[in-house]
Design an enzyme around this catalytic site. Structure first.
Site, PDB file in Angstrom:
ATOM      1  N   CYS A   1       0.822  -1.221   0.000  1.00 41.06           N
ATOM      2  CA  CYS A   1       0.000   0.000   0.000  1.00 41.06           C
ATOM      3  C   CYS A   1       0.852   1.266   0.000  1.00 41.06           C
ATOM      4  O   CYS A   1       0.322   2.354  -0.195  1.00 41.06           O
ATOM      5  CB  CYS A   1      -0.926   0.001   1.207  1.00 41.06           C
ATOM      6  SG  CYS A   1      -1.651  -1.614   1.537  1.00 41.06           S
TER       7      CYS A   1
ATOM      8  N   HIS B   1      -8.732   3.811  -1.717  1.00 40.53           N
ATOM      9  CA  HIS B   1      -7.367   3.321  -1.555  1.00 40.53           C
ATOM     10  C   HIS B   1      -6.990   2.400  -2.710  1.00 40.53           C
ATOM     11  O   HIS B   1      -6.913   1.182  -2.539  1.00 40.53           O
ATOM     12  CB  HIS B   1      -7.277   2.601  -0.196  1.00 40.53           C
ATOM     13  CG  HIS B   1      -5.929   2.062   0.132  1.00 40.53           C
ATOM     14  ND1 HIS B   1      -4.747   2.574  -0.367  1.00 40.53           N
ATOM     15  CD2 HIS B   1      -5.556   1.022   0.939  1.00 40.53           C
ATOM     16  CE1 HIS B   1      -3.732   1.881   0.112  1.00 40.53           C
ATOM     17  NE2 HIS B   1      -4.190   0.937   0.899  1.00 40.53           N
TER      18      HIS B   1
END
Ligand SMILES: [Zn+2]
Lengths: 390, 154
Positions: free
Chosen positions: A83, A337
């Protein structure tokens, strides 16, 4: 000193983009970045693409991005830091420019997560960490990993699920003012509390969605940057650190050591007092993939003392006008995200805020001229803290 | 429209439904930690210890990440008494676990070993609580017949 600045940026609409392919998303962000910088794409000599992949059909998204944007004479590679891939792309372009291997670089973050159904996306991201010892037999999910932190944290500091819900309420508020955000609705603590459990104590509204999106920035060395703009966004420092693959090897579950280390490195390099960093920066984007993660970020970054992160939320200290505004773009929870794009999207947000170009209602007060981004890969497997200035 | 162009259910946008399908099953070599699986089959959980610096490891590993030793590591049965550090019940399950009921995952600290173990919490613990006393037990899991270790009540 050969500083490195951002001279152009672009970002796609985030969301479940069934209307747009990976190519389309890269074009939306990348072409806007190139156009806004004023550079001729022939002068881009270095390209880095951040992407986690697996859920999208293209195996080599970096070469896809080069072709989509019509870039021909640049060095190219793809980076992965889960991420935090996007921040690692920024770091890679920064390093190439600082070492004078590059004069003008483009960093593109892209993630197309909705080419597979959500059960498969949950599977693929759950495998990130230590596959053999924590996934194969135990099926831990990404929310599950952070839920282990949430259980330990709430227990240690006598917090409630209602406290965590305040993260989502704040971030949805700002997302509804951000046109590119995945979600456009305001929510209440009650809405969060009524949403279903994903991995207890985390609920659907404690979680970032599965998002498609792309973001891109053009970066250049100081002498070149000044030929294109009077207001480059400088990268003052990048701190990064790794964490263990196995979550079970962490000493406790009430902080993320990799993020704390990354922050300490970034503060040292930018000469920011690690005791009171909020006095030196005007705002921050932190990695709130889940509500608990934003609370941990407050403490790991030194915005709040250990165990006092929830107080910041209860007192509204991270809204605009508070001690330090955090995630006024909606954060990962509400802006979305798209894994590999997130860190680059944070750089875009830092640029917009410092240039006072954020949309009405979500523009921070720029006094110190500094903005911080905190981007955590996996569950504290990678961490990047970057300080931007104008 | 060709048959592989379908409408997305929600948005009605046209999407190409991939005709290629990928089914991946990994073959993971374990020859250097084979002793762990032999012991597991006897109901024993093994860790490894470095004969040079004494560092202990779980998961078991065949080298020492602390001092760099890469000879024979000592396999030894772990003292599994300890306490629960944290836990979560997984409701939104991954595709390959979709046939399982909701399951609870925890991390237990083994007090004598100063090591942590991540595993499912078994039925002997109905209401998990941080700090509660635990042991690790090997069981044949009902759902898939796999021999797996669980966090359990002593
Ligand atoms: Zn050793």
């Amino acid at each position: 000193m050969n500083r490195v600045g951002i001279i152009g940026y672009g970002i796609s609409k985030f969301g479940k983009r069934t209307d747009a392919s990976m190519y389309d998303l890269i074009w939306e962000a990348g072409s806007e970045a190139i156009r806004s910088s004023g550079v001729d794409k022939k002068d881009i000599d270095y390209m880095v693409v951040s992407n986690m992949g697996m859920w999208s059909s293209e195996e080599l998204p970096a070469v896809v991005a080069g072709e989509v944007l019509g870039i021909k004479n640049a060095g190219l590679h793809r980076v992965e830091a889960a991420c935090a891939s996007g921040s690692s792309a920024i770091a890679s372009a920064y390093d190439a420019i600082r070492s004078e291997r590059s004069k003008i670089a483009i960093a593109v973050g892209i993630e197309k997560m909705n080419e597979v159904e959500s059960e498969t996306a949950i599977e693929l991201i759950g495998r990130a960490g230590n596959f053999l010892w924590e996934y194969e037999f135990f099926g831990l999910t990404f929310p599950g990993y952070y839920a282990l932190y949430a259980t330990a944290y709430l227990n240690r500091y006598s917090g409630k699920e209602e406290d965590l819900a305040l993260v989502s309420v704040k971030n949805h508020h700002y997302a509804h003012l951000n046109p590119i955000a995945h979600f456009g609705n305001e929510i209440t603590v009650e809405d969060v509390m009524k949403s279903r459990y994903i991995a207890s104590p985390l609920k659907l509204y404690d979680s970032s969605p599965i998002t498609d999106g792309s973001a891109a920035v053009i970066m250049a060395s100081e002498d070149i940057a000044k030929q294109y703009t009077d207001t480059p966004i400088w990268i003052d420092s990048i701190g990064s650190n790794l964490g263990t693959a196995n979550l079970s090897k962490r000493n406790d579950f009430v902080h993320i050591e990799a993020a704390r280390e990354a922050a300490s490195k970034a503060y040292r390099m930018a000469k920011i007092d690690a005791e009171k960093p909020y006095r030196f920066i005007d705002g921050a984007d932190v990695h709130d993939c889940f509500s608990i993660a934003e609370v941990l970020a407050y403490e790991d970054l030194g915005f709040a003392e250990r165990g006092r992160g929830l107080d910041m939320l209860r007192n509204g200290e991270t809204y605009i006008g508070g001690k330090i505004p955090v995630n006024v773009d909606g954060g990962l929870i509400s802006k979305g995200h798209p894994i590999g794009a997130t860190g680059v999207a944070m750089a875009v947000e830092a640029s917009k805020q410092l240039l006072r170009k954020a949309e009405p209602g979500r523009q921070i007060d720029v006094k110190n001229g500094r903005f911080l981004t905190h981007n955590v890969g996996g569950t504290g497997h990678y961490a990047y803290v970057t300080v931007y200035s104008i | 429209m060709p048959g592989y162009i379908v409408k997305d259910e929600k948005t009605k946008n046209p999407v190409l439904l991939d005709l290629r399908e990928l089914d991946i099953k990994y073959r993971i070599p374990v020859s250097r930690i084979e002793k762990f699986y032999q012991a597991l089959d006897q109901g024993i959980i093994m860790g490894t210890k470095c004969p040079v610096c004494g560092a202990r490891f779980f998961p078991p590993q065949a080298w020492c990440s602390d001092c760099g030793y890469s000879g024979e590591m000592e396999f030894y049965p772990l003292d599994t008494h300890g306490h629960l550090m944290t836990f979560t019940k997984i409701f939104a399950k991954p595709k390959s676990f979709s046939s399982f009921g909701d399951y609870t995952v925890g991390i237990a600290h083994l007090d004598k070993e100063d090591l942590n173990i991540l595993a499912w919490i078994d039925e002997s613990i109905q209401k998990p609580e941080v700090g509660m006393e635990t042991v690790i037990k090997v069981e044949k899991r009902k759902e898939d017949g796999a021999t797996v270790y669980f966090i359990a009540s002593p």
